[in-house]
Design a protein around this motif. Structure first.
Motif, PDB file in Angstrom:
ATOM      1  N   THR A   1       1.257  13.616   8.491  1.00 47.62           N
ATOM      2  CA  THR A   1       1.870  12.507   7.761  1.00 47.62           C
ATOM      3  C   THR A   1       0.830  11.841   6.865  1.00 47.62           C
ATOM      4  O   THR A   1      -0.237  11.424   7.336  1.00 47.62           O
ATOM      5  N   TYR A   2       1.168  11.742   5.561  1.00 46.31           N
ATOM      6  CA  TYR A   2       0.255  11.160   4.563  1.00 46.31           C
ATOM      7  C   TYR A   2       0.858   9.886   3.984  1.00 46.31           C
ATOM      8  O   TYR A   2       2.080   9.780   3.801  1.00 46.31           O
ATOM      9  N   LYS A   3      -0.022   8.940   3.699  1.00 51.93           N
ATOM     10  CA  LYS A   3       0.379   7.706   3.025  1.00 51.93           C
ATOM     11  C   LYS A   3      -0.698   7.354   2.015  1.00 51.93           C
ATOM     12  O   LYS A   3      -1.872   7.202   2.377  1.00 51.93           O
TER      13      LYS A   3
ATOM     14  N   THR B   1       1.095  15.164  14.277  1.00 50.59           N
ATOM     15  CA  THR B   1       2.106  15.277  15.329  1.00 50.59           C
ATOM     16  C   THR B   1       2.271  16.741  15.699  1.00 50.59           C
ATOM     17  O   THR B   1       2.413  17.601  14.836  1.00 50.59           O
TER      18      THR B   1
ATOM     19  N   TYR C   1       2.869  18.626  12.246  1.00 50.18           N
ATOM     20  CA  TYR C   1       3.293  17.791  11.119  1.00 50.18           C
ATOM     21  C   TYR C   1       2.176  16.812  10.765  1.00 50.18           C
ATOM     22  O   TYR C   1       1.680  16.079  11.629  1.00 50.18           O
TER      23      TYR C   1
ATOM     24  N   GLU D   1      -2.362   9.908   7.884  1.00 48.95           N
ATOM     25  CA  GLU D   1      -2.018   8.819   8.794  1.00 48.95           C
ATOM     26  C   GLU D   1      -1.922   9.280  10.247  1.00 48.95           C
ATOM     27  O   GLU D   1      -2.349   8.578  11.153  1.00 48.95           O
ATOM     28  N   GLU D   2      -1.341  10.469  10.470  1.00 51.27           N
ATOM     29  CA  GLU D   2      -1.069  10.887  11.844  1.00 51.27           C
ATOM     30  C   GLU D   2      -0.863  12.399  11.881  1.00 51.27           C
ATOM     31  O   GLU D   2      -0.388  13.003  10.926  1.00 51.27           O
TER      32      GLU D   2
ATOM     33  N   ASN E   1       2.188  11.268  -0.505  1.00 49.04           N
ATOM     34  CA  ASN E   1       3.011  10.621   0.517  1.00 49.04           C
ATOM     35  C   ASN E   1       3.973  11.661   1.087  1.00 49.04           C
ATOM     36  O   ASN E   1       4.453  12.542   0.371  1.00 49.04           O
ATOM     37  N   GLY E   2       4.245  11.536   2.367  1.00 51.13           N
ATOM     38  CA  GLY E   2       5.210  12.442   2.977  1.00 51.13           C
ATOM     39  C   GLY E   2       4.636  13.192   4.163  1.00 51.13           C
ATOM     40  O   GLY E   2       3.548  12.890   4.658  1.00 51.13           O
ATOM     41  N   VAL E   3       5.387  14.200   4.613  1.00 44.59           N
ATOM     42  CA  VAL E   3       5.034  14.967   5.806  1.00 44.59           C
ATOM     43  C   VAL E   3       4.887  16.435   5.434  1.00 44.59           C
ATOM     44  O   VAL E   3       5.782  17.018   4.813  1.00 44.59           O
TER      45      VAL E   3
END
Length: 293
Positions: free
Chosen positions: A114-116, A124, A112, A121-122, A95-97
């Motif tokens: 982004t993990y979940k 950027t 960047y 997840e995304e 989890n985190g960036v």
């Protein structure tokens, strides 16, 4: 003959056959520019990214349209780092960036991830610092080139057509309604002539409705009639709207007229006075294979 892994991903999309497709080739800097241009023409994507891995979190990318090299491409960058993360070239997080570095001809830009729950997840992308290159006041010529009426455009003193770059020089073209945006029937030859006359690459037409941005992007001077999602142009648009309306973020919808709906999120990030424009979204892998060159 040498073999290179290649991928086609739909950027700014949650499922296949939406968003903006981009080619991604891991060539480690070994292909010549002539070979890259030939491969970009062969793949027929609006842009193809050629990746050289310098370190686990450090990547040089060059971008080629079927016509020429460009300094930066937003959707191909999103696609590239989504692929790198999905295939574990970049070590993920639970989890985190995670921050990694993109080295492009437009500068070195943080990316960047982004993990979940261990899943990406995304992606950027930080944009290059925006540059203003002045207004274009020839509404009549632009109206004719887009097949619209002059009444569909704002007066220059309200919302002007303006050239802005966050990596590639785009012309922001504000329209009064979604209907006008949907009604565009672009004359590609006329758009090329205007691009040469006023020194920009793409026409980025947009309108504001219901708290969202709806946009279309035309870049025939680079062999791209219309794109379903354009990251750098979206970053340029955020700078434009911040400059004229004080806007700090928005969600943009693009590609509806091409039956390739795309969703992009643009925002200012960072400490006041040190803020950077970022544009983010997801991507979906569609094709993977090997190029024999």
């Amino acid at each position: 003959m040498r073999d290179y892994k290649f991928f086609i991903l739909d950027a700014f999309a949650r499922k296949a056959f939406q968003g903006n497709p981009a080619g991604v080739v891991i060539d480690q800097g070994r292909l010549s520019d002539q070979e890259r241009l030939a491969l970009a023409e062969e793949l027929k994507m609006s842009e193809t990214a050629f990746i050289e891995r310098l370190d686990i979190n450090d990547y040089r990318i060059r971008y080629f349209t079927p016509v020429e090299e460009v300094d930066l491409c937003g959707h191909a960058s999103i696609a590239s780092f989504y692929m790198l993360a999905q295939y574990d070239y970049i070590e993920g997080l639970e989890n985190g960036v995670k921050e990694v570095l993109l080295r492009s001809k437009a500068g070195n830009l943080p990316i960047y991830l982004t993990y979940k729950n261990g899943a990406l997840e995304e992606v950027t992308m930080t944009q290059s610092d925006p540059q203003d290159f002045g207004q274009v006041k020839d509404i009549g010529a632009m109206a004719r080139a887009l097949g619209l009426r002059q009444e569909d455009f704002y007066a220059p003193e309200d919302l002007p057509m303006e050239k802005i770059s966050t990596g590639i020089r785009d012309l922001m073209v504000p329209l009064k309604s979604r209907q006008a945006l949907a009604d565009i029937q672009a004359d590609m030859d006329a758009l090329v002539d205007l691009s040469k006359k006023y020194d920009y690459y793409s026409v980025h037409a947009f309108c504001q409705e219901g708290g969202k941005i709806y946009q279309r992007n035309f870049c025939p001077i680079l062999g791209i009639p219309e794109e379903a999602a354009t990251g750098t142009s979206t970053g340029a648009l955020l700078h434009y709207l911040n400059k004229h309306q004080g806007q700090k973020s928005f969600r943009a919808i693009q590609g509806l007229e091409m039956n390739r709906p795309s969703e992009l999120v643009a925002s200012y990030q960072g400490e006041p006075g040190k803020e950077k424009i970022t544009v983010g979204g997801r991507a979906c892998l569609v094709v993977e294979g090997v190029l024999h060159v």
